[in-house]
Design a protein around this motif. Structure first.
Motif, PDB file in Angstrom:
ATOM      1  N   SER A 174       0.817  -1.209   0.000  1.00 15.11           N
ATOM      2  CA  SER A 174       0.000   0.000   0.000  1.00 15.11           C
ATOM      3  C   SER A 174       0.849   1.256   0.000  1.00 15.11           C
ATOM      4  O   SER A 174       1.807   1.378   0.750  1.00 15.11           O
ATOM      5  N   ARG A 175       0.457   2.205  -0.853  1.00 15.70           N
ATOM      6  CA  ARG A 175       1.181   3.466  -0.936  1.00 15.70           C
ATOM      7  C   ARG A 175       0.826   4.403   0.210  1.00 15.70           C
ATOM      8  O   ARG A 175       1.573   5.300   0.545  1.00 15.70           O
ATOM      9  N   TYR A 176      -0.380   4.225   0.749  1.00 14.71           N
ATOM     10  CA  TYR A 176      -0.886   5.270   1.652  1.00 14.71           C
ATOM     11  C   TYR A 176      -1.010   4.840   3.109  1.00 14.71           C
ATOM     12  O   TYR A 176      -1.404   5.619   3.945  1.00 14.71           O
ATOM     13  N   GLU A 232      -2.694  -5.660   4.348  1.00 17.69           N
ATOM     14  CA  GLU A 232      -1.953  -4.617   3.660  1.00 17.69           C
ATOM     15  C   GLU A 232      -0.642  -4.339   4.383  1.00 17.69           C
ATOM     16  O   GLU A 232      -0.581  -4.411   5.608  1.00 17.69           O
ATOM     17  N   GLU A 235     -11.735   3.139  -1.220  1.00 10.05           N
ATOM     18  CA  GLU A 235     -11.492   2.681   0.147  1.00 10.05           C
ATOM     19  C   GLU A 235     -12.807   2.651   0.916  1.00 10.05           C
ATOM     20  O   GLU A 235     -13.121   1.689   1.619  1.00 10.05           O
ATOM     21  N   ARG A 270      -5.624  10.321  -5.709  1.00  6.14           N
ATOM     22  CA  ARG A 270      -5.788  10.158  -4.260  1.00  6.14           C
ATOM     23  C   ARG A 270      -7.286  10.136  -3.920  1.00  6.14           C
ATOM     24  O   ARG A 270      -7.736   9.314  -3.129  1.00  6.14           O
ATOM     25  N   SER A 327      -3.872  -0.698  -5.640  1.00 10.64           N
ATOM     26  CA  SER A 327      -2.465  -1.029  -5.829  1.00 10.64           C
ATOM     27  C   SER A 327      -2.312  -2.319  -6.621  1.00 10.64           C
ATOM     28  O   SER A 327      -2.952  -3.321  -6.349  1.00 10.64           O
ATOM     29  N   ASP A 376      -5.429   1.020   0.148  1.00 11.76           N
ATOM     30  CA  ASP A 376      -5.030   1.196  -1.249  1.00 11.76           C
ATOM     31  C   ASP A 376      -5.520   0.034  -2.116  1.00 11.76           C
ATOM     32  O   ASP A 376      -4.731  -0.768  -2.606  1.00 11.76           O
ATOM     33  N   THR A 386      -8.850   6.874  -5.033  1.00  7.68           N
ATOM     34  CA  THR A 386      -8.500   5.794  -4.119  1.00  7.68           C
ATOM     35  C   THR A 386      -9.346   5.863  -2.851  1.00  7.68           C
ATOM     36  O   THR A 386      -9.813   4.857  -2.333  1.00  7.68           O
ATOM     37  N   CYS A 422       1.645  11.735  -5.019  1.00  5.54           N
ATOM     38  CA  CYS A 422       0.546  11.205  -5.815  1.00  5.54           C
ATOM     39  C   CYS A 422      -0.340  12.322  -6.321  1.00  5.54           C
ATOM     40  O   CYS A 422      -0.672  13.250  -5.592  1.00  5.54           O
TER      41      CYS A 422
END
Lengths: 110, 239
Positions: free
Chosen positions: B115-117, B193, B137, B130, B153, B150, B133, B125
């Motif tokens: 996960s990026r976040y 995640e 979510e 964002r 992803s 995320d 996403t 990003c």
């Protein structure tokens, strides 16, 4: 009374689309435009006079003709999409068949 | 020793692919690499073969998702225990994949998403992305009562049971993102995640570029998720 009859008919077609997709008889992606069409049918059955409004907006004297135009355009659109897809698939099937034939002959040679 | 395969779907990635392969070879020596060349118009396949990496050429351009599925089918046939889905554009970092595999072994999860976040690791990003996403979510949270920060992803690690399910799945979705996450959670698979660093792509174009494509993507997603909610009843704790 007539209105209820049309609402039932429209709701039935919407449910039919949903059930077919739910049973995985019909792919989610391909069902999209039919789902939209069924939804519009339901809305029109509930508000039949909305069509008169749109007809007036477009300066059409006889509102049902607008309905026919929309139906025909929609069916042509779907038909065109399908034709396009069939052509694409034909090319792909030929390509696949040729590749399979070559692979098969190569595996026999070994 | 578990057999691990990096599946890298590639379309016109001649500028990036060599770096990606070298990075995996350096940082994840234990794993095998498979590049699925999705009918690239440039010399992606040549570069891959020159680096002595297994390369499958798709017969047609079938887009990202089907290239992934081709890779998963290969993994299933060759009895791999884990698959790491890895992007060819250099966004994903090979050393981060070790974290995913470790987590999978420790927590017994079926899918581990990088996960990026989850933690702020400084991934720069674009704001629209964002927001998108965030929407997904929320949708995952409502429909599965689980927080996946995320769900979009593509950096994921899959275990054998998921590989089997995906590879046998008819109508594998065109965009396997939040819809697939929702479907898998509802079908009783365990998803966790881990925070993972990612880079921004260096060369080439994103598949979600432009204005019309993202709109189409969002409509497609909402529609697909609506039907997945009807199609897949909630099953918890069992497969």
């Amino acid at each position: 009374m007539k209105k209820i009859y049309f609402i039932i008919l429209a709701v039935f077609s919407l449910i039919y689309v949903i059930v077919e997709v739910r049973k995985k008889q019909f792919s989610i992606k391909e069902s999209f435009w039919w789902f939209i069409a069924a939804l519009v049918m339901v809305l029109l059955a509930i508000f039949p006079y909305s069509f008169d409004y749109f007809a007036k907006l477009l300066n059409i004297a006889y509102p049902p003709s607008l309905l026919f135009v929309i139906c025909i355009v929609f069916l042509l659109f779907i038909n065109f999409k399908n034709s396009k897809k069939i052509a694409e698939q034909q090319d792909k099937i030929i390509e696949l068949a040729e590749r399979v034939a070559i692979l098969e002959s190569e595996s026999q040679d070994k | 020793m578990d057999k691990i395969l990096f599946v890298i779907p590639a379309y016109n990635e001649a500028l990036n692919i060599e770096k990606v392969i070298k990075e995996i070879k350096r940082d994840a020596k234990f794993a095998d690499i498979l590049v699925v060349n999705d009918c690239s118009k440039d010399n992606t396949a040549e570069i891959v073969r020159k680096n002595k990496v297994k390369c499958i050429d798709n017969v047609f351009n079938m887009k990202y998702a089907m290239a992934v599925q081709t890779g998963l089918k290969y993994a299933y046939k060759h009895d791999y225990d884990y698959v790491v889905q890895f992007d060819a554009d250099g966004q994903h970092i090979a050393s981060e994949a070790l974290k995913l595999i470790d987590t999978m072994k420790k927590t017994n999860a079926d899918i581990v998403i990088g996960s990026r976040y989850l933690k702020d690791l400084g991934y720069p990003c674009p704001i629209m992305r964002r927001i998108g996403t965030k929407i997904f979510e929320i949708m995952v949270r409502i429909s599965c009562k689980q927080r996946i920060v995320d769900p979009l992803s593509g950096f994921q690690c899959l275990n054998r049971s998921v590989i089997e399910r995906y590879s046998k799945m008819g109508g594998y979705p065109e965009f396997p993102d939040a819809n697939l996450v929702i479907e898998m959670i509802r079908a009783g698979y365990k998803i966790t995640e881990v925070p993972a660093k990612m880079r921004l792509r260096e060369n080439g174009e994103s598949m979600h570029g432009g204005i019309i494509k993202p709109i189409k993507y969002m409509i497609n997603m909402f529609y697909t998720i609506f039907f997945i909610l009807i199609q897949t009843p909630v099953k918890r704790g069992s497969k």
